[in-house]
Design an enzyme around this catalytic site. Structure first.
Site, short mmCIF file in Angstrom:
data_model
loop_
_atom_site.label_atom_id
_atom_site.label_comp_id
_atom_site.label_asym_id
_atom_site.label_seq_id
_atom_site.Cartn_x
_atom_site.Cartn_y
_atom_site.Cartn_z
N CYS A 2 0.85 -1.18 0.00
CA CYS A 2 0.00 0.00 0.00
C CYS A 2 0.89 1.23 0.00
O CYS A 2 2.10 1.14 0.15
CB CYS A 2 -0.92 0.01 1.22
SG CYS A 2 -1.84 -1.53 1.44
N ARG A 27 1.13 1.37 -5.88
CA ARG A 27 1.37 0.46 -4.76
C ARG A 27 0.07 -0.12 -4.20
O ARG A 27 0.10 -1.00 -3.33
CB ARG A 27 2.13 1.18 -3.65
CG ARG A 27 3.51 1.65 -4.06
CD ARG A 27 4.20 2.35 -2.91
NE ARG A 27 4.50 1.44 -1.83
CZ ARG A 27 5.70 0.89 -1.61
NH1 ARG A 27 6.70 1.18 -2.41
NH2 ARG A 27 5.90 0.07 -0.60
N TRP A 75 -4.11 -1.65 -0.95
CA TRP A 75 -4.24 -2.91 -1.68
C TRP A 75 -4.69 -3.94 -0.64
O TRP A 75 -3.97 -4.24 0.30
CB TRP A 75 -2.90 -3.31 -2.30
CG TRP A 75 -2.96 -4.52 -3.18
CD1 TRP A 75 -3.24 -4.57 -4.50
CD2 TRP A 75 -2.69 -5.88 -2.78
NE1 TRP A 75 -3.18 -5.86 -4.95
CE2 TRP A 75 -2.84 -6.69 -3.92
CE3 TRP A 75 -2.33 -6.48 -1.57
CZ2 TRP A 75 -2.65 -8.06 -3.90
CZ3 TRP A 75 -2.15 -7.85 -1.54
CH2 TRP A 75 -2.31 -8.63 -2.69
N ASN A 101 0.98 -0.17 6.39
CA ASN A 101 1.32 -1.16 5.37
C ASN A 101 1.86 -2.39 6.08
O ASN A 101 2.63 -2.27 7.03
CB ASN A 101 2.40 -0.63 4.42
CG ASN A 101 1.93 0.53 3.59
OD1 ASN A 101 0.74 0.82 3.52
ND2 ASN A 101 2.86 1.21 2.95
N GLY A 102 1.52 -3.57 5.58
CA GLY A 102 1.99 -4.80 6.20
C GLY A 102 0.84 -5.63 6.72
O GLY A 102 -0.34 -5.37 6.41
N GLU A 482 8.86 -15.35 -18.59
CA GLU A 482 8.60 -13.93 -18.34
C GLU A 482 7.55 -13.38 -19.30
O GLU A 482 6.68 -12.60 -18.90
CB GLU A 482 9.91 -13.14 -18.47
CG GLU A 482 9.76 -11.63 -18.40
CD GLU A 482 9.18 -11.12 -17.09
OE1 GLU A 482 8.82 -9.93 -17.04
OE2 GLU A 482 9.07 -11.90 -16.12
N LYS A 486 4.03 -11.61 -18.29
CA LYS A 486 3.65 -10.27 -18.75
C LYS A 486 2.25 -10.27 -19.35
O LYS A 486 1.44 -9.39 -19.09
CB LYS A 486 4.64 -9.76 -19.79
CG LYS A 486 5.93 -9.24 -19.23
CD LYS A 486 5.72 -7.96 -18.45
CE LYS A 486 6.79 -7.79 -17.40
NZ LYS A 486 6.65 -8.68 -16.24
N GLU A 489 -0.44 -10.83 -16.62
CA GLU A 489 -0.50 -9.70 -15.69
C GLU A 489 -1.31 -8.54 -16.26
O GLU A 489 -2.13 -7.95 -15.56
CB GLU A 489 0.91 -9.18 -15.40
CG GLU A 489 1.69 -9.95 -14.36
CD GLU A 489 3.04 -9.31 -14.13
OE1 GLU A 489 3.42 -9.11 -12.96
OE2 GLU A 489 3.75 -9.00 -15.11
N HIS A 505 5.78 -34.55 -23.64
CA HIS A 505 5.48 -35.13 -22.33
C HIS A 505 4.21 -34.55 -21.71
O HIS A 505 4.10 -34.48 -20.48
CB HIS A 505 6.68 -34.94 -21.41
CG HIS A 505 7.94 -35.56 -21.93
ND1 HIS A 505 8.17 -36.92 -21.91
CD2 HIS A 505 9.02 -35.00 -22.52
CE1 HIS A 505 9.34 -37.18 -22.46
NE2 HIS A 505 9.88 -36.03 -22.84
N LYS A 600 2.56 -2.94 -6.99
CA LYS A 600 3.94 -2.92 -7.46
C LYS A 600 4.92 -3.56 -6.51
O LYS A 600 5.68 -4.44 -6.88
CB LYS A 600 4.35 -1.46 -7.73
CG LYS A 600 5.76 -1.29 -8.26
CD LYS A 600 5.89 -1.86 -9.65
CE LYS A 600 7.22 -1.55 -10.28
NZ LYS A 600 7.38 -2.21 -11.58
#
Length: 605
Positions: A2, A27, A75, A101-102, A482, A486, A489, A505, A600
Site C-alpha cells: 500500500c 502500490r 491494496w 502497510n503490512g 517472463e 507479462k 498480468e 510429455h 507494485k
C-alpha cells in the site's frame, strides 16, 4: 503493498497528500483515505473512499484545511475494498488515526481480547487493532503509546500515527515495510516510497526495521522501538521528480518499455574495463580470491525478478562455469534449505523491499551465508542487509508490470557473470566478445522498438485468444516464462510457459487452432531442435508466433530480433514480447498501469 504519505509543516496539507497518493497509487488502488489537523484544530478530520485516489479527491470537501496529515492508498489484505476498510483507521473517540502497510499476524487474537473489553470495531482490517491499542494506552506521550502497542503486535508494519492531543507531531515506525522520511525547510514528509517525496525534497532518511521517528515541522528524531536514540544522516535521492511523469506517453508501461535503451546504457556506464576485458563491480565487496572460492551460485527472487534470475543463472554457468540456479524466494525461505558456506547467494528485487526476498536474506545472514543484492532502489532494505551487490540503475518504474527493470536486471547478471568468469577461466577473447555484445544492446533494443506498429497489429489478432502457450528451450525458456507472466498480468489472458523439449510429455494434448503458441527460437546450437518443436505444433494444426533471428518457415508470423552473442540473446528476445503484452492489453481495454488484484511492491507475504 500500500502507499503511505504524510506531511507536517505550514502548507495546506490536503492537496499535498492527494498529490502524493497519486504518485503512490501503483502500490495499491482499491481504496484511499486522508486525515488532517492543525495546531489550532479541534480534533482530526477524515475522508475515505472505495476506489481510486480520484474517487477520494472527489469526496474531500473544499474546506478541508489543515497543516498536518496522513493519507493512504490501499491494496486489500484483510477485508474487501470498502469505505470502512479503507485507511486511515480511527479510534472510537476519534483521537487516534493510523495508516499501515503490512500484516499484523496476531490481529485475530488481539481483536477478540479488545472486543471482550467492549471495543467496537468498524472494519475487518488488522490495522484497526493497532489503532485501538494506541488509543487505550495510558502513556503520557504519543511515542510511548505507539511503542507500547508495537510491543504487543506481531507481524510487519510501516505505520504513521496522528493523535488529536499531540497535533504538533506525526509518529512513524517500521518493521518489514518501508518508511522514508523527507527533510524539508521547516516542513517534514513521510512516505512508503520516495516517489511521493521527490516533488518537494530530495533529502531523505530511510528507517531500518525496529526503528521509529517523530516528525515535527522543524525537526525530526529517530530511535528504536525500545527508545534508544539512533543517528540518521539524510541522503540525496538521485531521481528527479520528472522521472515519475509520463513524458508524453499514454501509460507508464509504454514509457518504460521505450526507456530501455537509455536504461541499459546506464547499467553499463562506468563498469566496463576494456584493458582486462572484464568489468568493475566494486560494490560486490568480493575480491578475486573470494570470487574464485565460490563453488555454487543460488539466485533468489519473486515473479519477474525470479525470471531474471533464471537468465542470470544460465549466464553464470556459461561464462563462469560455476553451477548456478534460481529459485523463488517465497519457496526457499520456507523449506529449511541447506546453506553451504561455498555458495554465493544473490537476492533480486526491483524495489529492494520485497518481503519474501528480504526474509530469505535475513535467514541466510543468520546462518552465515554471503549474500549479494541486485536491486533498483538505492538505500532499500535488501541493499542495506546484503554484504554487497549492484544497483541496476533502471530509474523509477511506476507501472505495476515490470519491463525496464527486468531488462536491466538481466544485463546486471551478464556483468556479474562476466566478472566471475574473468576471475576464473573465461578467456580475454571471450571477455572482449561479451563486452562488445553488451555495448550493442542499447542500439539493438532501439531497433526492436521500431517494430512497434507491426507488433501492435499482431497483438490485435492474438487478443481474441482465451489462452496462449509460450515455449522456449534452455536460453529461451526463461524468456518464455517472463513473456507468459507479462501477458497474463496486463491482459488477463491465461498463459502458460513450458520448455519446448517437454512438449511430447503432455502439453501437445493442448494444441489446437484456438490455442496460439509463442515460440522463442534463437539462432544458436539448438536452432534445429526448436524448429522440430514447431513442426510438432504445426502437425497438430497449432498457430505459431515465433520470436527469432530470422523468419521461421513453420511459424504463421515471426518477429525478427537482432542477433547478439548467444549468451546475451535472451536479453533482447523478451523486448518484443513486452510490446505484445502491452498492445494486447490495450486492444482489450485493460487498465495497463494498474492491473486488477496486483500492486507494485510486494511487502507482505
Amino acid at each position: 503493498m500500500c502507499g503511505i504519505v504524510g506531511y507536517i509543516g505550514r502548507r495546506d496539507v490536503a492537496p499535498l497528500l492527494l498529490e502524493g497518493l497519486q504518485r503512490l497509487e501503483y502500490r495499491g488502488y482499491d481504496s484511499a483515505g486522508i486525515v488532517v489537523t492543525s495546531p489550532k484544530a479541534a480534533g482530526l478530520k477524515m475522508v475515505k473512499a472505495k476506489g481510486r485516489v480520484r474517487d477520494l479527491e472527489a469526496k474531500v470537501p473544499k474546506r478541508f484545511a489543515g497543516t498536518t496529515g496522513i493519507a493512504h492508498t490501499r491494496w486489500a489484505t484483510h477485508g474487501a475494498p470498502s469505505d470502512h476498510n479503507a485507511h486511515p483507521h480511527m479510534s472510537g473517540d476519534n483521537k487516534v488515526a493510523v495508516v499501515h502497510n503490512g500484516i499484523i499476524d496476531n490481529a485475530s487474537e488481539l481483536r477478540k481480547k479488545l472486543e471482550a473489553d467492549g471495543v467496537e470495531f468498524l472494519s475487518e482490517t488488522d490495522t484497526e487493532v493497532l489503532t485501538h491499542l494506541i488509543a487505550r494506552s495510558q502513556a503520557d506521550t504519543l511515542e510511548e503509546k505507539v511503542r507500547q502497542a508495537l510491543r504487543i503486535v506481531e507481524g510487519t508494519y510501516g505505520i504513521a500515527v496522528m493523535h488529536a492531543d499531540f497535533t504538533d507531531r506525526i509518529v512513524v515506525a517500521r518493521n518489514g515495510s518501508p518508511v522514508v522520511l523527507g527533510i524539508g525547510e521547516k516542513e517534514m514528509f513521510v512516505a512508503s516510497d520516495v516517489a511521493a517525496l521527490v516533488t518537494h525534497t530530495r533529502q531523505i532518511v530511510t528507517l531500518d526495521d525496529g526503528e521509529m521517528a517523530t516528525l515535527k515541522a522543524d525537526d525530526f528524531r529517530t530511535y528504536t522501538t525500545e527508545g534508544t536514540r539512533t543517528t540518521a544522516e539524510p541522503t540525496t535521492v538521485e531521481w528527479e521528480a520528472e522521472s515519475y511523469d509520463m513524458g508524453g506517453h499514454d501509460t507508464y508501461m509504454h514509457k518504460e518499455i521505450h526507456e530501455q535503451p537509455e536504461a541499459v546504457d546506464r547499467v553499463l556506464r562506468g563498469r566496463i574495463d576494456d584493458r582486462f576485458s572484464t568489468v568493475h563491480l566494486g560494490g560486490l565487496n568480493l575480491d578475486a580470491r573470494e570470487a574464485r572460492a565460490v563453488r555454487r551460485v543460488k539466485i533468489l527472487g519473486c515473479g519477474t525478478s525470479y525470471h531474471a534470475g533464471m537468465i542470470g543463472a544460465q549466464m553464470i554457468e556459461e561464462l563462469a562455469r560455476i553451477p548456478a540456479d534460481a529459485e523463488p524466494a517465497s519457496e526457499f525461505r520456507y523449506r529449511n534449505a541447506v546453506v553451504d558456506p561455498d555458495t554465493l547467494y544473490v537476492a533480486v528485487s526491483q524495489s529492494g523491499e520485497t518481503y519474501d526476498v528480504l526474509a530469505a536474506v535475513q535467514e541466510l545472514k543468520r546462518k552465515g551465508a554471503r549474500v549479494l543484492g541486485i536491486v533498483n532502489v538505492v538505500g532499500s532494505a535488501i541493499a542495506r542487509e546484503a554484504d554487497g551487490g549492484m544497483y541496476v540503475h533502471a530509474g523509477p518504474e511506476v507501472c505495476v508490470v515490470s519491463t525496464k527493470c527486468f531488462t536491466n536486471t538481466t544485463v546486471a547478471f551478464a556483468l556479474l557473470a562476466l566478472h566471475l568468469g574473468r576471475t576464473r577461466d573465461l578467456s580475454v577473447r571471450d571477455g572482449k566478445r561479451i563486452i562488445e555484445g553488451l555495448r550493442r544492446l542499447p542500439g539493438q533494443i532501439s531497433e526492436i522498438l521500431e517494430q512497434e506498429e507491426e507488433i501492435k497489429k499482431l497483438a490485435e489478432e492474438y487478443a481474441e485468444a482465451r489462452s496462449m502457450l509460450f515455449i522456449g528451450r534452455v536460453r529461451g525458456y526463461p524468456v518464455a516464462r517472463e513473456a507468459s507472466l507479462k501477458l497474463k498480468e496486463v491482459s488477463y489472458i491465461h498463459a502458460e510457459a513450458y520448455p519446448a523439449s517437454e512438449l511430447k510429455h503432455g502439453p501437445l494434448a493442448l494444441i489446437e487452432p484456438a490455442l496460439p503458441t509463442v515460440a522463442i527460437v534463437p539462432n544458436d546450437d539448438l536452432l534445429e531442435k526448436n524448429r522440430a518443436a514447431l513442426e510438432e505444433i504445426k502437425a497438430r494444426s497449432g498457430r505459431i508466433l515465433a520470436v527469432a533471428h530470422q523468419d521461421q518457415e513453420k511459424a504463421d508470423q515471426t518477429i525478427v530480433v537482432p542477433k547478439n552473442e548467444d549468451e546475451l540473446d535472451p536479453i533482447l528476445m523478451g523486448i518484443p514480447l513486452q510490446l505484445l503484452a502491452y498492445h494486447t492489453a490495450l486492444a482489450l481495454g485493460r487498465d495497463i498501469d494498474k492491473p486488477r488484484n496486483l500492486a507494485k511492491s510486494v511487502t507482505v507475504e
